[in-house]
Design an enzyme around this catalytic site. Structure first.
Site, mmCIF file in Angstrom:
data_model
loop_
_atom_site.group_PDB
_atom_site.id
_atom_site.type_symbol
_atom_site.label_atom_id
_atom_site.label_comp_id
_atom_site.label_asym_id
_atom_site.label_seq_id
_atom_site.Cartn_x
_atom_site.Cartn_y
_atom_site.Cartn_z
ATOM 1 N N LYS A 145 -12.551 -1.424 -0.022
ATOM 2 C CA LYS A 145 -11.767 -0.566 -0.929
ATOM 3 C C LYS A 145 -12.449 -0.567 -2.299
ATOM 4 O O LYS A 145 -13.503 0.059 -2.439
ATOM 5 C CB LYS A 145 -10.316 -1.038 -0.959
ATOM 6 C CG LYS A 145 -9.644 -0.790 0.406
ATOM 7 C CD LYS A 145 -8.156 -1.054 0.419
ATOM 8 C CE LYS A 145 -7.548 -0.537 1.714
ATOM 9 N NZ LYS A 145 -7.141 -1.605 2.653
ATOM 10 N N HIS A 153 -5.496 -4.256 -1.801
ATOM 11 C CA HIS A 153 -5.246 -3.172 -2.763
ATOM 12 C C HIS A 153 -5.161 -3.700 -4.194
ATOM 13 O O HIS A 153 -4.488 -3.103 -5.034
ATOM 14 C CB HIS A 153 -3.956 -2.425 -2.407
ATOM 15 C CG HIS A 153 -4.106 -1.470 -1.261
ATOM 16 N ND1 HIS A 153 -4.726 -0.243 -1.372
ATOM 17 C CD2 HIS A 153 -3.749 -1.576 0.037
ATOM 18 C CE1 HIS A 153 -4.724 0.368 -0.205
ATOM 19 N NE2 HIS A 153 -4.136 -0.419 0.672
ATOM 20 N N SER A 196 0.797 -1.227 0.000
ATOM 21 C CA SER A 196 0.000 0.000 0.000
ATOM 22 C C SER A 196 0.831 1.280 0.000
ATOM 23 O O SER A 196 0.358 2.308 -0.440
ATOM 24 C CB SER A 196 -0.944 -0.002 1.200
ATOM 25 O OG SER A 196 -0.220 -0.159 2.402
#
Ligand SMILES: *Cc1c(COP(=O)(O)O)cnc(C)c1O
Length: 414
Positions: A248, A217, A189
């Site tokens: 996310k 991610h 990240s």
């Protein structure tokens, strides 16, 4: 009781955090999540409309009308809450449906939902490993993995970030253990770099080790059809455990999962404590997430747009003369090295209507301060054009355009 002495000890502790310059303050957003948001910062200030360059809203689905509509429907037909953990009376058929969709999308054998990916990581290692096993983790794995490993009795070891030779040495060293598990993030990240999953799978086969990847991610947008880092690296179906988040790209609300080998997922259902002792995602989120899975399974339009935005933004920054971390993920760190410089530039950008955050020690190593920008499929070209104007103006003011690490450190120190 909370005596004056007791209170004073905590006041001192908080003051210590302030003196170190790492005191965090929330910024209140007066709008749905999106490319443009209304922000109140500092607290009490009047709100300001800014372009958001720091959300994990990679696919722009956080406020997508179809997702919102589906969530409304979920609320209407399945109610607001379950008032129970999964194994008592907290499982609806829709939870199972979502798990099956995730299994199909991630290319695994089974999936178990958790309240969050933090919880998935907290529960998974203890559930599937014993004191006869070993966990070998990349040194830059996410904090939630570090915590999950702490709760597990298996031996712990680490390898230098993405250093395959070092990983190989560690695998050789631990051949005496019952099972070995290699543990990594798919996309890291802070730098936005991808794990070398093809090499990792190769080593895992050579040294009889399982592979664990946290795809928070990556799920939804990395790889040709957005399945993740394993798709990008050509090892779909070869990852033994994937954990990921719904918080996310996949709608951005909350929830996470453990997905992977049937027996490992089943062991989590039997033993993982955050699964057994905490409610899972509410029906309204399940409905929203089912719609998200639907949207991203039908077309790659949004992940393709994110890819185009990423390429465009990386080029804009480079052409302007910024020092960025090369790569292909929509996490684009603008390197400034000095913590105060990163903070000052973020403050000036905010004044120019661009919302991006400075990261410095202890979030990143000392001397590696940066502004981390993140792209979204919700960004239009005009957002990025406006953002680069602001970045360029502020970059000129601080004389960092066209300057590399050495020159910036000479000017500002580490
Ligand atoms: C964000 C993140 C998490 C936590 O996800 P939540 O579902 O919000 O708990 C876990 N791992 C990684 C790598 C992340 O980036």
């Amino acid at each position: 009781m909370f005596s004056d002495k007791c209170r004073q000890s905590y006041i001192n502790e908080l003051n210590g955090i302030k003196q170190q310059g790492i005191f965090k303050q929330e910024r209140f957003i007066h709008a749905p999540q999106g490319a443009e948001i209304e922000v109140e910062f500092p607290a009490g200030a009047s709100t300001k409309k800014v372009i958001n360059m720091c959300a994990n809203n990679y696919l722009g689905l956080s406020s997508h009308p179809e997702v919102v509509k589906a969530a409304h429907e979920g609320l209407d037909v399945r109610g607001y809450g379950m008032s129970s953990v999964r194994f008592i009376c907290g499982t609806q058929d829709i939870h199972r449906q979502l798990e099956n969709k995730l299994t199909e999308f991630l290319g695994t054998e089974d999936t178990l939902l958790f309240p969050s990916c933090m919880d998935a990581n907290a529960g998974v290692f203890e559930a599937v490993l014993t004191d006869q096993d070993v966990m070998i983790a990349d040194r830059l794995v996410h904090a939630s993995i570090v915590d999950g490993m702490r709760l597990c009795k298996a031996a712990q070891d680490t390898y230098k970030h993405s250093d395959m030779e070092h990983l190989e040495a560690k695998l050789q060293e631990h051949q005496d253990k019952r099972n070995r598990m290699i543990i990594t993030d798919g996309v890291f990240s802070m730098d936005g770099d991808l794990a070398k999953l093809d090499k990792i799978v190769e080593l895992a086969e050579k040294y009889d080790a399982m592979v664990f990847v946290d795809e928070s991610h990556a799920s939804g947008f990395i790889g040709k059809t957005g399945r993740g880092t394993h798709e990008h690296c050509g090892v779909l179906g070869h990852i033994d455990i994937i954990t990921t988040t719904l918080g996310k790209a996949l709608g951005g609300a909350s929830g996470g999962c453990v997905s992977g080998r049937r027996e490992l997922v089943e062991l989590c259902r039997q033993r993982a404590r955050p699964y057994l002792f905490s409610n899972t995602v509410a029906p309204v989120i399940v409905y929203g997430a089912l719609k998200v899975m639907d949207l991203i399974s039908k077309t790659t339009e949004r992940r393709d747009k994110l890819e185009q935005n990423t390429i465009y933004w990386r080029k804009l920054l480079k052409d302007a003369g910024f020092d960025i971390k090369e790569g292909e993920s929509p996490i684009v760190p603008v390197m400034l090295y000095n913590a105060k410089l990163a903070q000052d530039i973020a403050t000036d950008l905010y004044a120019e209507g661009i919302y991006a955050i400075g990261f410095f020690f202890p979030v990143v190593p000392k001397g590696q301060a940066r502004i981390r920008t993140q792209l979204s499929a919700a960004h239009e070209k005009h957002h990025l054009d406006k953002a680069i104007e602001a970045f360029t103006k502020v970059g000129k003011k601080y004389n960092v355009l066209g300057k590399g690490k050495k020159e910036i450190i000479e000017m500002y120190g580490m």
